[in-house]
Design a protein around this motif. Structure first.
Motif, PDB file in Angstrom:
ATOM      1  N   VAL A   1     -11.322  35.866 -43.657  1.00  8.79           N
ATOM      2  CA  VAL A   1     -10.704  37.322 -43.322  1.00  8.79           C
ATOM      3  C   VAL A   1     -11.522  37.747 -42.456  1.00  8.79           C
ATOM      4  CG1 VAL A   1     -10.579  39.609 -44.322  1.00  8.79           C
ATOM      5  CG2 VAL A   1      -9.843  37.550 -45.766  1.00  8.79           C
ATOM      6  N   TYR A   2     -12.763  37.401 -42.211  1.00  9.92           N
ATOM      7  CA  TYR A   2     -13.673  37.799 -41.252  1.00  9.92           C
ATOM      8  C   TYR A   2     -13.297  37.326 -39.756  1.00  9.92           C
ATOM      9  CZ  TYR A   2     -17.788  38.415 -38.294  1.00  9.92           C
ATOM     10  OH  TYR A   2     -18.849  38.422 -37.374  1.00  9.92           O
ATOM     11  N   ALA A   3     -13.069  35.869 -39.731  1.00 12.52           N
ATOM     12  CA  ALA A   3     -12.587  35.286 -38.519  1.00 12.52           C
ATOM     13  C   ALA A   3     -11.207  35.836 -37.964  1.00 12.52           C
ATOM     14  CB  ALA A   3     -12.460  33.710 -38.660  1.00 12.52           C
ATOM     15  N   HIS A   4     -10.373  36.317 -38.832  1.00  9.67           N
ATOM     16  CA  HIS A   4      -9.354  36.874 -38.433  1.00  9.67           C
ATOM     17  C   HIS A   4      -9.264  38.338 -37.945  1.00  9.67           C
ATOM     18  CE1 HIS A   4      -6.186  33.619 -39.251  1.00  9.67           C
ATOM     19  NE2 HIS A   4      -6.760  33.406 -40.324  1.00  9.67           N
ATOM     20  N   SER A   5     -10.174  39.057 -38.472  1.00  4.75           N
ATOM     21  CA  SER A   5     -10.542  40.666 -38.356  1.00  4.75           C
ATOM     22  C   SER A   5     -11.107  40.684 -37.091  1.00  4.75           C
ATOM     23  CB  SER A   5     -11.372  41.059 -39.182  1.00  4.75           C
ATOM     24  OG  SER A   5     -10.789  41.052 -40.572  1.00  4.75           O
ATOM     25  N   LYS A   6     -11.963  39.507 -36.463  1.00  7.57           N
ATOM     26  CA  LYS A   6     -12.601  39.417 -35.110  1.00  7.57           C
ATOM     27  C   LYS A   6     -11.522  39.389 -34.276  1.00  7.57           C
ATOM     28  CE  LYS A   6     -16.108  36.800 -34.188  1.00  7.57           C
ATOM     29  NZ  LYS A   6     -16.771  35.843 -34.177  1.00  7.57           N
ATOM     30  N   LEU A   7     -10.546  38.391 -34.426  1.00  2.14           N
ATOM     31  CA  LEU A   7      -9.455  38.391 -33.353  1.00  2.14           C
ATOM     32  C   LEU A   7      -8.750  39.515 -33.211  1.00  2.14           C
ATOM     33  CD1 LEU A   7      -8.188  34.663 -34.278  1.00  2.14           C
ATOM     34  CD2 LEU A   7      -9.446  35.352 -32.604  1.00  2.14           C
TER      35      LEU A   7
ATOM     36  N   GLY B   1     -10.715  39.188 -24.872  1.00  2.00           N
ATOM     37  CA  GLY B   1     -11.247  38.472 -26.089  1.00  2.00           C
ATOM     38  C   GLY B   1     -12.680  38.532 -26.503  1.00  2.00           C
ATOM     39  N   HIS B   2     -13.335  39.770 -25.996  1.00  3.56           N
ATOM     40  CA  HIS B   2     -14.665  40.046 -26.373  1.00  3.56           C
ATOM     41  C   HIS B   2     -14.654  41.024 -27.466  1.00  3.56           C
ATOM     42  CE1 HIS B   2     -18.435  42.673 -26.111  1.00  3.56           C
ATOM     43  NE2 HIS B   2     -18.910  41.341 -25.892  1.00  3.56           N
ATOM     44  N   VAL B   3     -15.581  40.710 -28.656  1.00  2.65           N
ATOM     45  CA  VAL B   3     -15.853  41.596 -29.737  1.00  2.65           C
ATOM     46  C   VAL B   3     -17.112  42.295 -29.672  1.00  2.65           C
ATOM     47  CG1 VAL B   3     -15.454  41.670 -32.377  1.00  2.65           C
ATOM     48  CG2 VAL B   3     -14.240  40.037 -31.008  1.00  2.65           C
ATOM     49  N   GLY B   4     -17.080  43.514 -29.626  1.00  2.00           N
ATOM     50  CA  GLY B   4     -18.402  44.469 -29.525  1.00  2.00           C
ATOM     51  C   GLY B   4     -19.122  44.412 -30.842  1.00  2.00           C
ATOM     52  N   GLY B   5     -20.298  45.046 -30.799  1.00  2.00           N
ATOM     53  CA  GLY B   5     -21.154  45.094 -32.073  1.00  2.00           C
ATOM     54  C   GLY B   5     -20.566  45.951 -33.310  1.00  2.00           C
ATOM     55  N   LEU B   6     -19.907  47.117 -32.784  1.00  2.00           N
ATOM     56  CA  LEU B   6     -19.330  47.759 -33.967  1.00  2.00           C
ATOM     57  C   LEU B   6     -18.166  47.386 -34.372  1.00  2.00           C
ATOM     58  CD1 LEU B   6     -19.483  51.359 -31.960  1.00  2.00           C
ATOM     59  CD2 LEU B   6     -20.858  50.501 -34.210  1.00  2.00           C
ATOM     60  N   ASN B   7     -17.191  46.383 -33.649  1.00  2.00           N
ATOM     61  CA  ASN B   7     -16.302  45.787 -34.044  1.00  2.00           C
ATOM     62  C   ASN B   7     -16.490  44.519 -34.954  1.00  2.00           C
ATOM     63  OD1 ASN B   7     -14.483  47.414 -32.914  1.00  2.00           O
ATOM     64  ND2 ASN B   7     -13.992  46.237 -31.163  1.00  2.00           N
ATOM     65  N   LEU B   8     -17.610  44.073 -34.579  1.00  2.00           N
ATOM     66  CA  LEU B   8     -18.362  43.068 -35.680  1.00  2.00           C
ATOM     67  C   LEU B   8     -18.562  43.366 -36.771  1.00  2.00           C
ATOM     68  CD1 LEU B   8     -20.370  41.102 -32.999  1.00  2.00           C
ATOM     69  CD2 LEU B   8     -18.330  40.251 -34.072  1.00  2.00           C
ATOM     70  N   LEU B   9     -19.157  44.704 -36.986  1.00  2.00           N
ATOM     71  CA  LEU B   9     -19.461  45.254 -38.071  1.00  2.00           C
ATOM     72  C   LEU B   9     -18.429  45.473 -39.006  1.00  2.00           C
ATOM     73  CD1 LEU B   9     -21.674  46.663 -39.795  1.00  2.00           C
ATOM     74  CD2 LEU B   9     -21.683  48.541 -38.498  1.00  2.00           C
ATOM     75  N   ALA B  10     -17.417  46.169 -38.258  1.00  2.00           N
ATOM     76  CA  ALA B  10     -16.076  46.593 -38.929  1.00  2.00           C
ATOM     77  C   ALA B  10     -15.363  45.418 -39.604  1.00  2.00           C
ATOM     78  CB  ALA B  10     -15.174  47.382 -37.992  1.00  2.00           C
ATOM     79  N   ALA B  11     -15.539  44.488 -38.785  1.00  2.00           N
ATOM     80  CA  ALA B  11     -14.887  43.126 -39.377  1.00  2.00           C
ATOM     81  C   ALA B  11     -15.444  42.647 -40.583  1.00  2.00           C
ATOM     82  CB  ALA B  11     -14.694  41.895 -38.198  1.00  2.00           C
TER      83      ALA B  11
ATOM     84  N   ALA C   1     -17.501  44.269 -42.593  1.00  2.00           N
ATOM     85  CA  ALA C   1     -17.269  45.305 -43.693  1.00  2.00           C
ATOM     86  C   ALA C   1     -15.599  45.010 -44.291  1.00  2.00           C
ATOM     87  CB  ALA C   1     -17.478  46.489 -43.315  1.00  2.00           C
ATOM     88  N   VAL C   2     -14.866  45.087 -43.400  1.00  2.00           N
ATOM     89  CA  VAL C   2     -13.432  44.718 -43.748  1.00  2.00           C
ATOM     90  C   VAL C   2     -13.051  43.451 -44.732  1.00  2.00           C
ATOM     91  CG1 VAL C   2     -11.291  44.462 -43.328  1.00  2.00           C
ATOM     92  CG2 VAL C   2     -12.486  46.137 -42.152  1.00  2.00           C
ATOM     93  N   ALA C   3     -14.001  42.149 -44.298  1.00  2.00           N
ATOM     94  CA  ALA C   3     -13.545  41.273 -44.809  1.00  2.00           C
ATOM     95  C   ALA C   3     -14.368  41.165 -46.504  1.00  2.00           C
ATOM     96  CB  ALA C   3     -14.447  40.069 -44.220  1.00  2.00           C
TER      97      ALA C   3
ATOM     98  N   LYS D   1     -19.110  28.694 -25.962  1.00  2.00           N
ATOM     99  CA  LYS D   1     -19.746  29.829 -26.397  1.00  2.00           C
ATOM    100  C   LYS D   1     -19.357  30.592 -27.793  1.00  2.00           C
ATOM    101  CE  LYS D   1     -22.815  31.196 -23.149  1.00  2.00           C
ATOM    102  NZ  LYS D   1     -24.248  31.365 -23.468  1.00  2.00           N
ATOM    103  N   PRO D   2     -19.969  31.158 -28.515  1.00  2.00           N
ATOM    104  CA  PRO D   2     -19.469  31.416 -29.825  1.00  2.00           C
ATOM    105  C   PRO D   2     -18.540  32.617 -29.508  1.00  2.00           C
ATOM    106  CG  PRO D   2     -21.853  31.977 -29.530  1.00  2.00           C
ATOM    107  CD  PRO D   2     -21.383  31.475 -28.365  1.00  2.00           C
ATOM    108  N   SER D   3     -17.356  32.527 -30.587  1.00  2.00           N
ATOM    109  CA  SER D   3     -16.125  33.193 -30.472  1.00  2.00           C
ATOM    110  C   SER D   3     -16.516  34.538 -30.148  1.00  2.00           C
ATOM    111  CB  SER D   3     -15.381  32.850 -31.861  1.00  2.00           C
ATOM    112  OG  SER D   3     -14.247  33.902 -31.649  1.00  2.00           O
ATOM    113  N   GLY D   4     -15.764  35.281 -29.273  1.00  2.00           N
ATOM    114  CA  GLY D   4     -16.018  36.877 -29.314  1.00  2.00           C
ATOM    115  C   GLY D   4     -16.976  37.117 -28.446  1.00  2.00           C
ATOM    116  N   SER D   5     -17.866  36.262 -27.774  1.00  2.00           N
ATOM    117  CA  SER D   5     -19.189  36.420 -26.929  1.00  2.00           C
ATOM    118  C   SER D   5     -18.483  36.759 -25.507  1.00  2.00           C
ATOM    119  CB  SER D   5     -20.192  35.366 -27.056  1.00  2.00           C
ATOM    120  OG  SER D   5     -19.572  34.258 -26.626  1.00  2.00           O
ATOM    121  N   GLU D   6     -19.658  37.227 -24.817  1.00  2.00           N
ATOM    122  CA  GLU D   6     -19.636  37.598 -23.432  1.00  2.00           C
ATOM    123  C   GLU D   6     -19.325  36.563 -22.775  1.00  2.00           C
ATOM    124  OE1 GLU D   6     -21.806  40.536 -25.343  1.00  2.00           O
ATOM    125  OE2 GLU D   6     -22.093  38.466 -24.969  1.00  2.00           O
TER     126      GLU D   6
END
Length: 233
Positions: free
Chosen positions: A60-66, A73-83, A85-87, A172-177
Motif C-alpha cells: 500500500v505504501y509503494a502504490h501510495s508513493k506512485l 516521478g519525484h515524491v517530496g517529504g510531505l507526500n512520503l509522510l502522507a503515503a 500514514a495512509v498505508a 536511485k531510490p524510487s521517487g528520489s531526485e
C-alpha cells in the motif's frame, strides 16, 4: 522474534496500575518472573499480527508513493509522510484481531479472569464469551498509533537513503531526485581520436562520481582550452 519480549514487558507494565497489592512491578521483575521462555509467550499471535501487517503495509505504501508523485516521478517529504500514514490505516486495522489475542495471552490474568492456553483456545473463548466484536476492540487506537509511527519511520528512512545514498547498482531510490549530470564526463578530450590518457581518466572519474555520489573539482587542462580555442577560430 525480537519485539515479542519487549511487547510482553510493556503490556505487564501498562496494567501494573490495576494491581494494588504485592510488590512494585518493574521491567526487571517482569523478566525475572517470566524467564526466557516466558518472554516469548504469545509469540505465535505476534507473528499472526506483524507478518500480515508488513504484507499489507509495504505494498500500500509503494502504490501510495506512485499516486502522490509529481509529473517527474519525484515524491517530496510531505507526500512520503502522507503515503506512510495512509498505508498504516488498513495495515493496523485489519490485524487488530491478532493483536487482541496477543494481548490477552501476554497480560497477567488476575483471580476470576479467564485464562488462555494458546492462540486457538483464546480465539474460541473470546468468541463464545464476548462475541465477534471483541476482536476489533482498540482498532481505532491502533490506527492512531501505528499510522503516524510508520509514516514518520518511512519518511525518515526514505530521506536518509537519499541523503546518504551510495549507488552500487546504477539505480536511485524510487521517487528520489533525478541524478545530476556528471561534470567531469562532460569535458571533451584533448584529442577526439585519443583513446587513452585523459579520455580514460575522464571516464574513470565519471564512474566514481556516478557510483559513489562524489563531486570532484571541475577543471580544464591547458590542452583542452587550446583545442577549444583553435576549433572556435
Amino acid at each position: 522474534i525480537f519485539t515479542n519480549p519487549l511487547e510482553i514487558v510493556k503490556i505487564r507494565l501498562q496494567v501494573a496500575g490495576e494491581i494494588t497489592t504485592g510488590p512494585r512491578v518493574s521491567a526487571l521483575s517482569v523478566m525475572k518472573d517470566l524467564g526466557l521462555l516466558g518472554l516469548y509467550k504469545g509469540a505465535k499471535a505476534c507473528f499472526l499480527r506483524d507478518i500480515p501487517f508488513s504484507a499489507i503495509y509495504f505494498p500500500v505504501y509503494a502504490h501510495s508513493k506512485l499516486m502522490l508523485a509529481d509529473e517527474n516521478g519525484h515524491v517530496g517529504g510531505l507526500n512520503l509522510l502522507a503515503a506512510g500514514a495512509v498505508a498504516g490505516v488498513p495495515a493496523a486495522s485489519l490485524v487488530t484481531p491478532a493483536d487482541v489475542i496477543k494481548t490477552r495471552l501476554q497480560v497477567a490474568a488476575r483471580a476470576g479472569q479467564t485464562t488462555y492456553s494458546g492462540v486457538i483456545d483464546c480465539f474460541g473463548k473470546i468468541l463464545r464469551e464476548e462475541g465477534p466484536s471483541a476482536f476489533w476492540k482498540g482498532a481505532a487506537a491502533r490506527v492512531f498509533r501505528s499510522s503516524p509511527q510508520f509514516g514518520v519511520t518511512l519518511v525518515t528512512y526514505e530521506l536518509l537513503q537519499r541523503w546518504f545514498y551510495v549507488d552500487f547498482g546504477g539505480l536511485k531510490p524510487s521517487g528520489s531526485e533525478p541524478t545530476p549530470k556528471t561534470r567531469i564526463s562532460d569535458l571533451p578530450p584533448v584529442n577526439p581520436e585519443h583513446i587513452g590518457g585523459y579520455r580514460l581518466a575522464t571516464a574513470t572519474f565519471a564512474g566514481i562520481e556516478n557510483k559513489f555520489g562524489l563531486y570532484l573539482p571541475k577543471f580544464r587542462s591547458s590542452g583542452t582550452v587550446a583545442a577549444q580555442t583553435k576549433s572556435s577560430s
